[in-house]
Motif scaffolding. Structure first.
Motif, PDB file in Angstrom:
ATOM      1  N   ASP A  72      10.350  13.211  17.183  1.00 13.96           N
ATOM      2  CA  ASP A  72       9.494  12.013  17.142  1.00 13.96           C
ATOM      3  C   ASP A  72      10.226  10.762  16.695  1.00 13.96           C
ATOM      4  OD1 ASP A  72       7.167  13.271  18.100  1.00 13.96           O
ATOM      5  OD2 ASP A  72       6.772  14.098  16.107  1.00 13.96           O
ATOM      6  N   VAL A  73      11.413  10.523  17.261  1.00 18.30           N
ATOM      7  CA  VAL A  73      12.110   9.268  16.981  1.00 18.30           C
ATOM      8  C   VAL A  73      11.586   8.203  17.934  1.00 18.30           C
ATOM      9  CG1 VAL A  73      14.167  10.422  16.085  1.00 18.30           C
ATOM     10  CG2 VAL A  73      14.086   9.757  18.487  1.00 18.30           C
ATOM     11  N   SER A  74      11.635   6.982  17.507  1.00 17.58           N
ATOM     12  CA  SER A  74      11.117   5.872  18.294  1.00 17.58           C
ATOM     13  C   SER A  74      12.212   5.309  19.202  1.00 17.58           C
ATOM     14  CB  SER A  74      10.595   4.793  17.348  1.00 17.58           C
ATOM     15  OG  SER A  74      10.066   3.718  18.068  1.00 17.58           O
ATOM     16  N   LEU A  75      11.936   5.324  20.512  1.00 17.74           N
ATOM     17  CA  LEU A  75      12.831   4.710  21.489  1.00 17.74           C
ATOM     18  C   LEU A  75      12.102   3.567  22.159  1.00 17.74           C
ATOM     19  CD1 LEU A  75      14.421   7.748  23.400  1.00 17.74           C
ATOM     20  CD2 LEU A  75      15.239   6.605  21.328  1.00 17.74           C
ATOM     21  N   LYS A  76      12.869   2.550  22.549  1.00 22.30           N
ATOM     22  CA  LYS A  76      12.252   1.471  23.305  1.00 22.30           C
ATOM     23  C   LYS A  76      12.963   1.282  24.625  1.00 22.30           C
ATOM     24  CE  LYS A  76      14.604  -2.555  21.327  1.00 22.30           C
ATOM     25  NZ  LYS A  76      14.388  -3.843  20.692  1.00 22.30           N
ATOM     26  N   ALA A  77      12.198   0.853  25.603  1.00 25.48           N
ATOM     27  CA  ALA A  77      12.739   0.513  26.908  1.00 25.48           C
ATOM     28  C   ALA A  77      13.275  -0.913  26.788  1.00 25.48           C
ATOM     29  CB  ALA A  77      11.660   0.601  27.962  1.00 25.48           C
ATOM     30  N   ALA A  78      14.532  -1.093  27.156  1.00 23.41           N
ATOM     31  CA  ALA A  78      15.167  -2.394  26.935  1.00 23.41           C
ATOM     32  C   ALA A  78      16.184  -2.684  28.032  1.00 23.41           C
ATOM     33  CB  ALA A  78      15.849  -2.402  25.567  1.00 23.41           C
ATOM     34  N   GLY A  79      16.749  -3.861  27.942  1.00 25.00           N
ATOM     35  CA  GLY A  79      17.807  -4.270  28.852  1.00 25.00           C
ATOM     36  C   GLY A  79      17.300  -4.579  30.238  1.00 25.00           C
ATOM     37  N   CYS A  80      18.165  -5.226  31.021  1.00 27.11           N
ATOM     38  CA  CYS A  80      17.842  -5.521  32.408  1.00 27.11           C
ATOM     39  C   CYS A  80      19.143  -5.675  33.195  1.00 27.11           C
ATOM     40  CB  CYS A  80      16.970  -6.764  32.532  1.00 27.11           C
ATOM     41  SG  CYS A  80      17.632  -8.256  31.787  1.00 27.11           S
ATOM     42  N   ASN A  81      19.034  -5.524  34.504  1.00 30.61           N
ATOM     43  CA  ASN A  81      20.215  -5.601  35.359  1.00 30.61           C
ATOM     44  C   ASN A  81      20.651  -7.026  35.648  1.00 30.61           C
ATOM     45  OD1 ASN A  81      20.614  -2.816  35.663  1.00 30.61           O
ATOM     46  ND2 ASN A  81      18.952  -2.713  37.138  1.00 30.61           N
ATOM     47  N   LYS A  82      19.709  -7.950  35.597  1.00 31.43           N
ATOM     48  CA  LYS A  82      20.037  -9.363  35.760  1.00 31.43           C
ATOM     49  C   LYS A  82      19.079 -10.179  34.912  1.00 31.43           C
ATOM     50  CE  LYS A  82      17.324  -9.903  39.939  1.00 31.43           C
ATOM     51  NZ  LYS A  82      17.273 -10.225  41.317  1.00 31.43           N
ATOM     52  N   ARG A  83      19.524 -11.321  34.498  1.00 33.89           N
ATOM     53  CA  ARG A  83      18.745 -12.170  33.595  1.00 33.89           C
ATOM     54  C   ARG A  83      17.320 -12.369  34.101  1.00 33.89           C
ATOM     55  NH1 ARG A  83      20.349 -17.266  30.231  1.00 33.89           N
ATOM     56  NH2 ARG A  83      22.044 -15.844  29.822  1.00 33.89           N
ATOM     57  N   GLY A  84      16.369 -12.108  33.207  1.00 33.80           N
ATOM     58  CA  GLY A  84      14.967 -12.337  33.509  1.00 33.80           C
ATOM     59  C   GLY A  84      14.245 -11.183  34.175  1.00 33.80           C
ATOM     60  N   ASP A  85      14.982 -10.149  34.611  1.00 32.93           N
ATOM     61  CA  ASP A  85      14.343  -9.001  35.251  1.00 32.93           C
ATOM     62  C   ASP A  85      13.388  -8.340  34.256  1.00 32.93           C
ATOM     63  OD1 ASP A  85      13.680  -6.962  36.994  1.00 32.93           O
ATOM     64  OD2 ASP A  85      15.609  -5.945  36.862  1.00 32.93           O
ATOM     65  N   VAL A  86      12.243  -7.909  34.729  1.00 35.62           N
ATOM     66  CA  VAL A  86      11.214  -7.351  33.847  1.00 35.62           C
ATOM     67  C   VAL A  86      11.311  -5.833  33.693  1.00 35.62           C
ATOM     68  CG1 VAL A  86       9.595  -9.240  34.277  1.00 35.62           C
ATOM     69  CG2 VAL A  86       9.492  -7.160  35.688  1.00 35.62           C
ATOM     70  N   TYR A  87      12.127  -5.176  34.511  1.00 35.88           N
ATOM     71  CA  TYR A  87      12.230  -3.715  34.451  1.00 35.88           C
ATOM     72  C   TYR A  87      13.353  -3.288  33.519  1.00 35.88           C
ATOM     73  CZ  TYR A  87       8.973  -3.826  38.266  1.00 35.88           C
ATOM     74  OH  TYR A  87       7.856  -4.064  39.018  1.00 35.88           O
ATOM     75  N   ALA A  88      13.037  -2.331  32.652  1.00 32.27           N
ATOM     76  CA  ALA A  88      14.007  -1.850  31.671  1.00 32.27           C
ATOM     77  C   ALA A  88      15.105  -1.054  32.356  1.00 32.27           C
ATOM     78  CB  ALA A  88      13.305  -0.992  30.624  1.00 32.27           C
ATOM     79  N   LYS A  89      16.309  -1.133  31.807  1.00 29.96           N
ATOM     80  CA  LYS A  89      17.406  -0.348  32.365  1.00 29.96           C
ATOM     81  C   LYS A  89      17.840   0.792  31.457  1.00 29.96           C
ATOM     82  CE  LYS A  89      21.573  -2.618  30.758  1.00 29.96           C
ATOM     83  NZ  LYS A  89      22.907  -2.995  31.111  1.00 29.96           N
ATOM     84  N   GLN A  90      17.253   0.888  30.254  1.00 30.13           N
ATOM     85  CA  GLN A  90      17.675   1.944  29.339  1.00 30.13           C
ATOM     86  C   GLN A  90      16.630   2.228  28.275  1.00 30.13           C
ATOM     87  OE1 GLN A  90      20.968  -0.420  28.218  1.00 30.13           O
ATOM     88  NE2 GLN A  90      20.252  -0.746  26.135  1.00 30.13           N
ATOM     89  N   PHE A  91      16.744   3.440  27.710  1.00 26.54           N
ATOM     90  CA  PHE A  91      16.057   3.783  26.475  1.00 26.54           C
ATOM     91  C   PHE A  91      17.095   3.733  25.369  1.00 26.54           C
ATOM     92  CE2 PHE A  91      12.874   6.217  29.068  1.00 26.54           C
ATOM     93  CZ  PHE A  91      11.764   5.509  28.647  1.00 26.54           C
ATOM     94  N   GLN A  92      16.753   3.050  24.299  1.00 30.08           N
ATOM     95  CA  GLN A  92      17.635   2.954  23.139  1.00 30.08           C
ATOM     96  C   GLN A  92      16.807   3.147  21.884  1.00 30.08           C
ATOM     97  OE1 GLN A  92      18.837  -1.116  24.001  1.00 30.08           O
ATOM     98  NE2 GLN A  92      17.745  -1.844  22.194  1.00 30.08           N
ATOM     99  N   GLY A  93      17.477   3.467  20.804  1.00 27.70           N
ATOM    100  CA  GLY A  93      16.770   3.605  19.547  1.00 27.70           C
ATOM    101  C   GLY A  93      16.047   2.324  19.193  1.00 27.70           C
ATOM    102  N   ASN A  94      14.822   2.442  18.753  1.00 26.72           N
ATOM    103  CA  ASN A  94      14.037   1.281  18.347  1.00 26.72           C
ATOM    104  C   ASN A  94      14.389   0.952  16.901  1.00 26.72           C
ATOM    105  OD1 ASN A  94      12.125  -0.762  18.338  1.00 26.72           O
ATOM    106  ND2 ASN A  94      10.434   0.616  17.866  1.00 26.72           N
TER     107      ASN A  94
END
Length: 130
Positions: A72-94
């Motif tokens: 039960d660790v907290s991960l967040k969807a983050a990052g993008c492939n190009k500036r301003g893109d709304v879709y996450a490119k990774q899960f990382q530790g929150n």
């Protein structure tokens, strides 16, 4: 938003395993032990996994690993492939960018290994080295 039963598998690359040190941009200090789980863009689109650029962004989930190392660790969807893109490119530790790297170390992950990510609810995932 993802639902129970959604799943995907990714192949690990050096940049996923050594995120804090193996970088193409040096916009911050190198930090050993960081890692992340990539989210293929077509999958982020089909499952509506948004980053903070989207008004409904900031998708956070609870993550456990099938081996019991993560619980039960907290991960967040983050990052993008190009500036301003709304879709996450990774899960990382929150708040802890080393949590995935710690798991990679515990399972002795290497480049070319595969990780399966499975949703057991809209906000809970299980990760597994396969």
């Amino acid at each position: 938003m993802p639902k129970a039963g959604d799943t995907f598998t990714i192949e690990l690359k050096k940049s996923h395993l050594e995120w804090g040190t193996h970088r193409y941009k040096y916009t911050r200090k190198r930090i050993h032990g960081e890692g992340y789980l990539p989210i293929p863009r077509p999958l982020a689109k089909s499952l509506s996994i948004f980053n903070r650029n989207h008004r409904n962004g900031g998708y956070i989930c609870n993550c456990s690993s099938s081996d019991g190392f993560l619980k039960d660790v907290s991960l967040k969807a983050a990052g993008c492939n190009k500036r301003g893109d709304v879709y996450a490119k990774q899960f990382q530790g929150n708040g802890n960018l080393r949590i995935i790297g710690s798991w990679f170390n515990a399972i002795r992950a290497t480049e070319g290994d595969c990780v399966k990510i499975t949703w057991i609810s809209p906000t809970d995932i299980i990760i597994e080295k396969i």
